[in-house]
Design a protein around this motif. Structure first.
Motif, PDB file in Angstrom:
ATOM      1  N   MET A 242      68.375  65.954   1.649  1.00  8.96           N
ATOM      2  CA  MET A 242      67.678  66.165   2.920  1.00  8.96           C
ATOM      3  C   MET A 242      66.601  65.103   3.138  1.00  8.96           C
ATOM      4  O   MET A 242      66.449  64.571   4.243  1.00  8.96           O
ATOM      5  CB  MET A 242      67.077  67.564   2.947  1.00  8.96           C
ATOM      6  N   MET A 243      65.839  64.790   2.100  1.00  3.98           N
ATOM      7  CA  MET A 243      64.816  63.763   2.243  1.00  3.98           C
ATOM      8  C   MET A 243      65.447  62.396   2.518  1.00  3.98           C
ATOM      9  O   MET A 243      64.915  61.603   3.312  1.00  3.98           O
ATOM     10  CB  MET A 243      63.963  63.711   0.973  1.00  3.98           C
ATOM     11  N   SER A 244      66.586  62.140   1.873  1.00  3.01           N
ATOM     12  CA  SER A 244      67.287  60.888   2.150  1.00  3.01           C
ATOM     13  C   SER A 244      67.764  60.845   3.600  1.00  3.01           C
ATOM     14  O   SER A 244      67.719  59.794   4.264  1.00  3.01           O
ATOM     15  CB  SER A 244      68.477  60.738   1.199  1.00  3.01           C
ATOM     16  N   GLY A 245      68.244  61.989   4.101  1.00  2.29           N
ATOM     17  CA  GLY A 245      68.653  62.055   5.500  1.00  2.29           C
ATOM     18  C   GLY A 245      67.501  61.784   6.447  1.00  2.29           C
ATOM     19  O   GLY A 245      67.659  61.100   7.475  1.00  2.29           O
ATOM     20  N   LEU A 246      66.317  62.304   6.119  1.00  6.00           N
ATOM     21  CA  LEU A 246      65.142  62.038   6.962  1.00  6.00           C
ATOM     22  C   LEU A 246      64.771  60.563   6.937  1.00  6.00           C
ATOM     23  O   LEU A 246      64.372  59.990   7.958  1.00  6.00           O
ATOM     24  CB  LEU A 246      63.967  62.896   6.479  1.00  6.00           C
ATOM     25  N   VAL A 247      64.898  59.940   5.750  1.00  7.70           N
ATOM     26  CA  VAL A 247      64.623  58.506   5.661  1.00  7.70           C
ATOM     27  C   VAL A 247      65.559  57.724   6.582  1.00  7.70           C
ATOM     28  O   VAL A 247      65.142  56.805   7.303  1.00  7.70           O
ATOM     29  CB  VAL A 247      64.762  58.028   4.204  1.00  7.70           C
ATOM     30  N   LEU A 248      66.843  58.093   6.583  1.00  9.20           N
ATOM     31  CA  LEU A 248      67.808  57.399   7.444  1.00  9.20           C
ATOM     32  C   LEU A 248      67.485  57.603   8.915  1.00  9.20           C
ATOM     33  O   LEU A 248      67.592  56.680   9.735  1.00  9.20           O
ATOM     34  CB  LEU A 248      69.222  57.906   7.143  1.00  9.20           C
ATOM     35  N   ILE A 249      67.101  58.835   9.261  1.00  7.75           N
ATOM     36  CA  ILE A 249      66.836  59.130  10.675  1.00  7.75           C
ATOM     37  C   ILE A 249      65.608  58.381  11.158  1.00  7.75           C
ATOM     38  O   ILE A 249      65.616  57.735  12.216  1.00  7.75           O
ATOM     39  CB  ILE A 249      66.668  60.648  10.874  1.00  7.75           C
ATOM     40  N   TYR A 250      64.517  58.435  10.381  1.00  8.31           N
ATOM     41  CA  TYR A 250      63.273  57.829  10.845  1.00  8.31           C
ATOM     42  C   TYR A 250      63.268  56.306  10.690  1.00  8.31           C
ATOM     43  O   TYR A 250      62.504  55.629  11.362  1.00  8.31           O
ATOM     44  CB  TYR A 250      62.087  58.449  10.107  1.00  8.31           C
ATOM     45  N   SER A 251      64.114  55.775   9.805  1.00  8.03           N
ATOM     46  CA  SER A 251      64.248  54.322   9.738  1.00  8.03           C
ATOM     47  C   SER A 251      65.169  53.785  10.829  1.00  8.03           C
ATOM     48  O   SER A 251      65.215  52.577  11.069  1.00  8.03           O
ATOM     49  CB  SER A 251      64.787  53.901   8.370  1.00  8.03           C
ATOM     50  N   ARG A 252      65.929  54.704  11.464  1.00  9.42           N
ATOM     51  CA  ARG A 252      66.853  54.357  12.548  1.00  9.42           C
ATOM     52  C   ARG A 252      67.819  53.273  12.101  1.00  9.42           C
ATOM     53  O   ARG A 252      68.133  52.341  12.828  1.00  9.42           O
ATOM     54  CB  ARG A 252      66.087  53.928  13.794  1.00  9.42           C
ATOM     55  N   ALA A 253      68.288  53.421  10.839  1.00  5.99           N
ATOM     56  CA  ALA A 253      69.213  52.432  10.303  1.00  5.99           C
ATOM     57  C   ALA A 253      70.588  52.527  10.936  1.00  5.99           C
ATOM     58  O   ALA A 253      71.295  51.521  11.024  1.00  5.99           O
ATOM     59  CB  ALA A 253      69.322  52.602   8.782  1.00  5.99           C
ATOM     60  N   LEU A 254      70.983  53.717  11.358  1.00  6.76           N
ATOM     61  CA  LEU A 254      72.284  53.884  12.002  1.00  6.76           C
ATOM     62  C   LEU A 254      72.254  55.131  12.863  1.00  6.76           C
ATOM     63  O   LEU A 254      71.385  55.989  12.707  1.00  6.76           O
ATOM     64  CB  LEU A 254      73.402  53.965  10.958  1.00  6.76           C
ATOM     65  N   LYS A 255      73.210  55.205  13.772  1.00  5.34           N
ATOM     66  CA  LYS A 255      73.366  56.391  14.599  1.00  5.34           C
ATOM     67  C   LYS A 255      74.836  56.528  14.946  1.00  5.34           C
ATOM     68  O   LYS A 255      75.653  55.644  14.638  1.00  5.34           O
ATOM     69  CB  LYS A 255      72.505  56.319  15.863  1.00  5.34           C
ATOM     70  N   VAL A 256      75.196  57.634  15.545  1.00  4.67           N
ATOM     71  CA  VAL A 256      76.584  57.895  15.891  1.00  4.67           C
ATOM     72  C   VAL A 256      77.108  56.819  16.838  1.00  4.67           C
ATOM     73  O   VAL A 256      76.465  56.484  17.836  1.00  4.67           O
ATOM     74  CB  VAL A 256      76.731  59.300  16.530  1.00  4.67           C
ATOM     75  N   GLY A 257      78.267  56.262  16.494  1.00  5.50           N
ATOM     76  CA  GLY A 257      78.880  55.216  17.307  1.00  5.50           C
ATOM     77  C   GLY A 257      78.635  53.811  16.802  1.00  5.50           C
ATOM     78  O   GLY A 257      79.275  52.864  17.292  1.00  5.50           O
ATOM     79  N   ASP A 258      77.722  53.634  15.833  1.00  3.64           N
ATOM     80  CA  ASP A 258      77.445  52.298  15.308  1.00  3.64           C
ATOM     81  C   ASP A 258      78.570  51.848  14.375  1.00  3.64           C
ATOM     82  O   ASP A 258      79.179  52.656  13.666  1.00  3.64           O
ATOM     83  CB  ASP A 258      76.122  52.289  14.543  1.00  3.64           C
ATOM     84  N   PHE A 259      78.819  50.539  14.396  1.00  2.00           N
ATOM     85  CA  PHE A 259      79.788  49.935  13.482  1.00  2.00           C
ATOM     86  C   PHE A 259      79.006  49.361  12.306  1.00  2.00           C
ATOM     87  O   PHE A 259      78.221  48.418  12.466  1.00  2.00           O
ATOM     88  CB  PHE A 259      80.576  48.835  14.190  1.00  2.00           C
ATOM     89  N   VAL A 260      79.217  49.961  11.115  1.00  2.00           N
ATOM     90  CA  VAL A 260      78.375  49.640   9.970  1.00  2.00           C
ATOM     91  C   VAL A 260      79.247  49.310   8.767  1.00  2.00           C
ATOM     92  O   VAL A 260      80.450  49.612   8.729  1.00  2.00           O
ATOM     93  CB  VAL A 260      77.433  50.820   9.626  1.00  2.00           C
ATOM     94  N   SER A 261      78.585  48.688   7.782  1.00  2.00           N
ATOM     95  CA  SER A 261      79.208  48.409   6.492  1.00  2.00           C
ATOM     96  C   SER A 261      78.248  48.859   5.406  1.00  2.00           C
ATOM     97  O   SER A 261      77.097  48.394   5.344  1.00  2.00           O
ATOM     98  CB  SER A 261      79.514  46.913   6.351  1.00  2.00           C
ATOM     99  N   ILE A 262      78.730  49.817   4.557  1.00  2.00           N
ATOM    100  CA  ILE A 262      77.913  50.364   3.482  1.00  2.00           C
ATOM    101  C   ILE A 262      78.714  50.248   2.200  1.00  2.00           C
ATOM    102  O   ILE A 262      79.699  50.973   1.992  1.00  2.00           O
ATOM    103  CB  ILE A 262      77.550  51.839   3.757  1.00  2.00           C
ATOM    104  N   GLY A 263      78.323  49.326   1.352  1.00  2.00           N
ATOM    105  CA  GLY A 263      79.070  49.121   0.125  1.00  2.00           C
ATOM    106  C   GLY A 263      80.481  48.669   0.429  1.00  2.00           C
ATOM    107  O   GLY A 263      80.702  47.630   1.071  1.00  2.00           O
ATOM    108  N   GLU A 264      81.468  49.426  -0.030  1.00  2.00           N
ATOM    109  CA  GLU A 264      82.872  49.096   0.202  1.00  2.00           C
ATOM    110  C   GLU A 264      83.431  49.774   1.446  1.00  2.00           C
ATOM    111  O   GLU A 264      84.615  49.638   1.746  1.00  2.00           O
ATOM    112  CB  GLU A 264      83.712  49.504  -1.015  1.00  2.00           C
ATOM    113  N   VAL A 265      82.602  50.536   2.160  1.00  2.00           N
ATOM    114  CA  VAL A 265      83.049  51.281   3.341  1.00  2.00           C
ATOM    115  C   VAL A 265      82.579  50.556   4.594  1.00  2.00           C
ATOM    116  O   VAL A 265      81.388  50.265   4.754  1.00  2.00           O
ATOM    117  CB  VAL A 265      82.516  52.730   3.314  1.00  2.00           C
ATOM    118  N   THR A 266      83.524  50.284   5.484  1.00  2.00           N
ATOM    119  CA  THR A 266      83.211  49.665   6.781  1.00  2.00           C
ATOM    120  C   THR A 266      83.903  50.477   7.861  1.00  2.00           C
ATOM    121  O   THR A 266      85.100  50.762   7.776  1.00  2.00           O
ATOM    122  CB  THR A 266      83.700  48.206   6.827  1.00  2.00           C
TER     123      THR A 266
END
Length: 310
Positions: A242-266
């Motif tokens: 949950m705390m990690s999820g809050l970090v992602l939300i407040y850092s605005r690193a990604l949101k629904v619809g974004d095209f991202v690459s995380i490690g081996e997942v794109t």
């Protein structure tokens, strides 16, 4: 001479003789044919009434439960009727409980009547009736004494809900772009609303807790300790996610619809949750990544033209 009663030996003998005669007379009266016939007659009448009541309860319960079962079967399964179906199911179970209670009540009263029909078993009937009235008295006293605390809890929870609704409307307006508060972006307004809502309800429950009717009982205290112990043991990993999820939300690193690459997942972000994030990769596969893993890996967001409206 008996120094306690101040009576002579002859007087004590006469007193004992009178008591013995009274005991024999009572026994003969209790075991006489007239007394037994009257007792049997009362037993027959009480049994007939009890059987009639049990049949009436069975008939009424069967008819009522069948109608509830028909309601449950006729209720649609789509999302609009899902809550109605659960409500009917709750009423169905509550009706079964009430009918079982009525059966036990009739059986208890029948047992009291049967035992009270004969002089030799009347003491047992008096004990049963005494237990029943004592139980009813305790229940009535408990209900009456619990009314002020229950009303206080209801008022506190009502005020808590009112405050939560006002705060929720404020954050909804921010999320829709109709209002602005410095430091709160519309992308993070939803998460902030949920956090503030948890804090508001937590504060309201903490204030209302001492006024609960069973708050001071040992059973309630033991249940609270056990629940807290289980929550402490099982929530370490959940809190991390949950705390990690809050970090992602407040850092605005990604949101629904974004095209991202995380490690081996794109791929494209399908859903951002409290515990994990779902991504649709290039093979149209849904990949679920825990938020703690996302925080520990660099996130490449290829989506351009992001809205920084606030």
């Amino acid at each position: 001479i008996d120094h306690d009663t101040k009576r002579s030996l002859e007087q004590e003998a006469e007193h004992a003789e009178h008591q013995l005669k009274d005991a024999i007379a009572v026994y003969l009266a209790a075991t006489s044919s007239d007394t037994l016939l009257r007792g049997l007659l009362r037993v027959v009448v009480a049994s007939a009434i009890a059987l009639g009541l049990l049949w009436l309860i069975q008939w009424a319960s069967a008819r009522l439960l069948n109608r509830l079962q028909q309601k449950l079967g006729a209720t649609k399964v789509d999302s609009r009727w899902r809550w109605a179906r659960q409500l009917w199911l709750l009423i169905f179970r509550f009706t079964q409980l009430v009918m079982a209670f009525l059966w036990l009540t009739v059986a208890y009263l029948w047992g009291m009547t049967v035992l009270g029909s004969f002089p030799l078993t009347q003491p047992f009937a008096e004990k049963l009736s005494g237990f029943l009235f004592e139980l009813l008295h305790e229940l009535a006293t408990g209900i009456i004494s619990a009314i002020p605390g229950t009303v206080t809890v209801a008022v506190i929870l009502f005020l808590t809900k009112a405050i939560n609704d006002v705060v929720g409307n404020l954050f909804n307006n921010i999320e829709q772009g109709n209002s602005y508060i410095p430091g709160i972006h519309k992308d993070t307004a939803g998460a902030t609303r949920r956090i503030v809502s948890v804090l508001i309800w937590g504060f309201g429950m903490a204030v209302a807790y001492p006024y609960l009717p069973l708050a001071e009982s040992d059973a309630f205290k033991g249940l609270s300790v056990m629940f807290g112990f289980m929550l402490t043991l099982g929530s370490a990993g959940i809190v991390t996610q949950m705390m990690s999820g809050l970090v992602l939300i407040y850092s605005r690193a990604l949101k629904v619809g974004d095209f991202v690459s995380i490690g081996e997942v794109t791929g494209v972000v399908k859903e951002t949750g409290v515990l994990s994030t779902k991504i649709i990769n290039m093979r149209n596969e849904e990949v679920t990544i825990p938020n703690a893993v996302l925080v520990g890996n660099p996130i490449k967001n290829f989506t351009s033209g992001s809205d920084d409206g606030a």
